[in-house]
Structures are given as structure tokens and as C-alpha cells.
Design a protein around this motif. Structure first.
Motif, PDB file in Angstrom:
ATOM      1  N   VAL A   1      19.677   6.422  -7.643  1.00 10.72           N
ATOM      2  CA  VAL A   1      18.590   6.833  -6.816  1.00 10.72           C
ATOM      3  C   VAL A   1      18.338   5.774  -5.596  1.00 10.72           C
ATOM      4  N   PRO A   2      17.794   6.207  -4.469  1.00  9.70           N
ATOM      5  CA  PRO A   2      17.832   5.308  -3.399  1.00  9.70           C
ATOM      6  C   PRO A   2      16.992   4.122  -3.596  1.00  9.70           C
ATOM      7  N   VAL A   3      17.393   3.076  -3.202  1.00  9.42           N
ATOM      8  CA  VAL A   3      16.711   1.834  -3.394  1.00  9.42           C
ATOM      9  C   VAL A   3      16.475   1.102  -2.085  1.00  9.42           C
ATOM     10  N   THR A   4      15.199   0.929  -1.936  1.00 11.18           N
ATOM     11  CA  THR A   4      14.589   0.191  -0.706  1.00 11.18           C
ATOM     12  C   THR A   4      14.402  -1.240  -1.099  1.00 11.18           C
ATOM     13  N   VAL A   5      14.893  -2.200  -0.290  1.00 12.05           N
ATOM     14  CA  VAL A   5      14.460  -3.905  -0.478  1.00 12.05           C
ATOM     15  C   VAL A   5      14.028  -4.073   0.660  1.00 12.05           C
ATOM     16  N   TYR A   6      12.610  -4.727   0.580  1.00 14.48           N
ATOM     17  CA  TYR A   6      11.932  -5.626   1.378  1.00 14.48           C
ATOM     18  C   TYR A   6      12.592  -6.899   1.317  1.00 14.48           C
ATOM     19  N   THR A   7      12.793  -7.498   2.531  1.00 11.96           N
ATOM     20  CA  THR A   7      13.109  -9.009   2.502  1.00 11.96           C
ATOM     21  C   THR A   7      12.248  -9.739   3.438  1.00 11.96           C
ATOM     22  N   ALA A   8      11.553  -9.041   3.948  1.00  9.89           N
ATOM     23  CA  ALA A   8      10.673  -9.850   4.914  1.00  9.89           C
ATOM     24  C   ALA A   8       9.248  -9.482   4.752  1.00  9.89           C
ATOM     25  N   ASN A   9       8.106 -10.248   5.259  1.00  2.64           N
ATOM     26  CA  ASN A   9       6.848  -9.774   5.029  1.00  2.64           C
ATOM     27  C   ASN A   9       6.583  -8.609   5.877  1.00  2.64           C
ATOM     28  N   VAL A  10       5.611  -7.414   5.390  1.00  5.40           N
ATOM     29  CA  VAL A  10       5.437  -6.278   6.049  1.00  5.40           C
ATOM     30  C   VAL A  10       3.778  -6.200   6.055  1.00  5.40           C
ATOM     31  N   LEU A  11       3.530  -5.331   7.241  1.00  2.02           N
ATOM     32  CA  LEU A  11       2.176  -4.932   7.180  1.00  2.02           C
ATOM     33  C   LEU A  11       1.928  -3.580   6.356  1.00  2.02           C
ATOM     34  N   VAL A  12       0.984  -3.585   5.544  1.00  2.00           N
ATOM     35  CA  VAL A  12       0.583  -2.486   4.736  1.00  2.00           C
ATOM     36  C   VAL A  12      -0.489  -1.604   5.156  1.00  2.00           C
ATOM     37  N   PRO A  13      -0.674  -0.478   5.941  1.00  2.00           N
ATOM     38  CA  PRO A  13      -1.876   0.070   6.436  1.00  2.00           C
ATOM     39  C   PRO A  13      -2.741   0.404   5.202  1.00  2.00           C
ATOM     40  N   ASP A  14      -3.945   0.398   5.729  1.00  2.00           N
ATOM     41  CA  ASP A  14      -4.964   0.641   4.795  1.00  2.00           C
ATOM     42  C   ASP A  14      -4.671   2.367   4.427  1.00  2.00           C
ATOM     43  N   GLU A  15      -4.452   3.021   5.168  1.00  2.00           N
ATOM     44  CA  GLU A  15      -4.228   4.556   4.862  1.00  2.00           C
ATOM     45  C   GLU A  15      -2.673   4.848   5.304  1.00  2.00           C
ATOM     46  N   GLU A  16      -2.481   6.198   4.826  1.00  2.00           N
ATOM     47  CA  GLU A  16      -1.246   6.825   5.149  1.00  2.00           C
ATOM     48  C   GLU A  16      -1.270   7.012   6.631  1.00  2.00           C
ATOM     49  N   VAL A  17      -0.312   6.429   7.449  1.00  2.00           N
ATOM     50  CA  VAL A  17      -0.138   6.555   8.801  1.00  2.00           C
ATOM     51  C   VAL A  17       0.809   7.594   9.130  1.00  2.00           C
ATOM     52  N   GLU A  18       0.569   8.539   9.839  1.00  2.00           N
ATOM     53  CA  GLU A  18       1.287   9.653  10.404  1.00  2.00           C
ATOM     54  C   GLU A  18       2.204   8.906  11.588  1.00  2.00           C
ATOM     55  N   PRO A  19       3.536   9.610  11.578  1.00  2.00           N
ATOM     56  CA  PRO A  19       4.180   9.072  12.769  1.00  2.00           C
ATOM     57  C   PRO A  19       3.628   9.271  14.186  1.00  2.00           C
ATOM     58  N   SER A  20       4.007   8.389  14.893  1.00  2.00           N
ATOM     59  CA  SER A  20       3.218   8.621  16.559  1.00  2.00           C
ATOM     60  C   SER A  20       4.176   9.887  16.986  1.00  2.00           C
ATOM     61  N   VAL A  21       3.503  10.532  18.024  1.00  2.00           N
ATOM     62  CA  VAL A  21       4.121  11.536  18.751  1.00  2.00           C
ATOM     63  C   VAL A  21       4.728  10.653  19.917  1.00  2.00           C
ATOM     64  N   PRO A  22       5.945  11.091  20.267  1.00  2.00           N
ATOM     65  CA  PRO A  22       6.637  10.469  21.464  1.00  2.00           C
ATOM     66  C   PRO A  22       5.701  10.734  22.660  1.00  2.00           C
ATOM     67  N   GLY A  23       5.428   9.941  23.322  1.00  2.00           N
ATOM     68  CA  GLY A  23       4.875  10.107  24.886  1.00  2.00           C
ATOM     69  C   GLY A  23       3.158   9.730  24.489  1.00  2.00           C
ATOM     70  N   THR A  24       2.786   9.501  23.359  1.00  2.00           N
ATOM     71  CA  THR A  24       1.555   9.218  23.170  1.00  2.00           C
ATOM     72  C   THR A  24       1.154   7.488  22.773  1.00  2.00           C
ATOM     73  N   PRO A  25       0.088   7.042  23.171  1.00  2.00           N
ATOM     74  CA  PRO A  25       0.103   5.543  22.653  1.00  2.00           C
ATOM     75  C   PRO A  25       0.006   5.241  21.364  1.00  2.00           C
ATOM     76  N   ASP A  26       0.490   4.231  20.856  1.00  2.00           N
ATOM     77  CA  ASP A  26       0.376   3.709  19.555  1.00  2.00           C
ATOM     78  C   ASP A  26      -1.071   3.370  19.051  1.00  2.00           C
ATOM     79  N   LEU A  27      -1.866   3.938  18.069  1.00  3.57           N
ATOM     80  CA  LEU A  27      -3.063   3.625  17.544  1.00  3.57           C
ATOM     81  C   LEU A  27      -3.001   2.383  16.895  1.00  3.57           C
ATOM     82  N   PRO A  28      -4.017   1.755  16.917  1.00  9.32           N
ATOM     83  CA  PRO A  28      -4.075   0.344  16.049  1.00  9.32           C
ATOM     84  C   PRO A  28      -4.021   0.829  14.643  1.00  9.32           C
ATOM     85  N   ILE A  29      -3.124  -0.292  13.681  1.00  7.47           N
ATOM     86  CA  ILE A  29      -3.004   0.241  12.774  1.00  7.47           C
ATOM     87  C   ILE A  29      -3.883  -1.075  11.897  1.00  7.47           C
TER      88      ILE A  29
END
Length: 191
Positions: free
Chosen positions: A107-135
Motif C-alpha cells: 500500500v502507499p506509505v507516507t512518511v513525515y520526518t519534519a513538523n507539519v501544520l495540521v489544519p483545523d478543517e479539511e482545506v481545499e486546494p487553492s485555485v491558481p491566480g487566487t490568494p492563499d487563504l489563512p490556514i
């Protein structure tokens, strides 16, 4: 009069749509994720040479601290929205043997080796050309000083460690859901 008013309105609206995006981190333990189908399984200590627990998983998500030699792992079945098992170990020899078994799981294995930001809620990918929303979310520390507890057996996590496991489980579920949209294990052709 209309032109200056129109110009002020355009500048005002333009500030909302053209401003630069920023990432904002808020320490918040709340979660708005979709509920799981079943309750979470107990956290098991992984011993060198053990096979992975049985159960149909579609993804294996691992947090690996190379400095301390420990890992946390969650086996997720994204098809049924179920966490099948949660494993941990804090011995470098055991961890290296675990990775041999994990990579052979098919099965696919994902390994995190550095600290990551886990959003409070599921975040939709940003649309190219629009500003990133605060997470907003919480930072998951891959390495922590609490891994030095003796093995086996360690008591069930409490306090900060239990919160860390909950954050990591949320991260594993979100990771498996996103990956399940783009890649899945190939079904077995064996009779």
C-alpha cells in the motif's frame, strides 16, 4: 461624483481579492473533520519482527523521528473511512525493521520526518491566480522528548501524548483521503 465613488469601491474590493495570502497558525485542538465510521483502535507497541496487524488498509501514514529513532504509524482504510490500527516504537532497530515490513505491505506509505501544520478543517486546494487563504490549525511535532518511555509495554498515552496521537491520527486520515483521490493500491489479481 460617480467616478470617485466607483474608484473607491474598486480599490476597497481589490484589497480583498488581490492582497497577499499568509499562513496563520493558531493552537486549536478543535476538529471539523468528517466523523469516522468506527472508534479508534488502541495504540500498540510494535516489536521487531512482528508483522503488521491484519486489516484491509489503503494507506499507511508514519511520523518518523530520525534523531530519536522512534515512529508513530496509522493504518487507514480510506474506502471505508476507518482507522485499522495505530502503532508506535522508540527503538532504532525496531523502527528499521518496521520500515522493511511497511514498505512490503503493498500500500502507499507516507512518511513525515519534519513538523507539519495540521489544519483545523479539511482545506481545499487553492485555485491558481487566487490568494492563499489563512490556514489555522495546530503544529504536529514529529519529534518529542516523550518517546523515551521504556518498552514494552508502555501505558496508554495520556495528556500531551494523547493529544499528539489525536493530531497525528487526524493527519493520517486527511493524508489517506487526499491520496486516495489520486492513487490507490492496485487490486490483487490472485484467485
Amino acid at each position: 461624483m460617480r467616478k470617485p465613488l466607483l474608484l473607491v469601491c474598486l480599490l476597497f474590493l481589490g484589497g480583498f481579492t488581490c492582497g497577499p495570502g499568509t499562513d496563520t497558525v493558531v493552537q486549536n485542538a478543535g476538529s471539523t473533520r468528517s466523523p469516522l465510521v468506527t472508534s479508534l483502535p488502541a495504540i500498540q507497541d510494535y516489536l521487531a519482527g512482528d508483522p503488521l496487524p491484519t486489516g484491509p488498509i489503503t494507506h499507511l501514514v508514519v511520523a518518523y523521528c530520525k534523531n530519536l529513532g522512534d515512529f508513530m504509524a496509522v493504518g487507514v482504510n480510506a474506502s471505508s473511512n476507518t482507522v485499522m490500527y495505530r502503532l508506535r516504537a522508540n527503538d532504532p532497530t525496531t523502527t528499521s525493521r518496521f520500515f522493511s515490513v511497511a514498505y512490503g505491505a503493498g500500500v502507499p506509505v507516507t512518511v513525515y520526518t519534519a513538523n507539519v501544520l495540521v489544519p483545523d478543517e479539511e482545506v481545499e486546494p487553492s485555485v491558481p491566480g487566487t490568494p492563499d487563504l489563512p490556514i489555522t490549525g495546530v503544529i504536529f511535532p514529529v519529534c518529542t522528548s516523550e518517546v523515551g518511555d521504556p518498552l514494552p509495554p508502555r501505558p496508554p498515552p495520556t495528556g500531551h501524548e494523547a493529544s499528539r496521537w489525536q493530531i497525528f491520527t487526524d493527519l493520517a486520515i486527511d493524508t489517506s483521503r487526499v491520496l486516495h483521490r489520486v492513487a490507490r493500491p492496485v487490486p490483487s489479481t490472485a484467485p
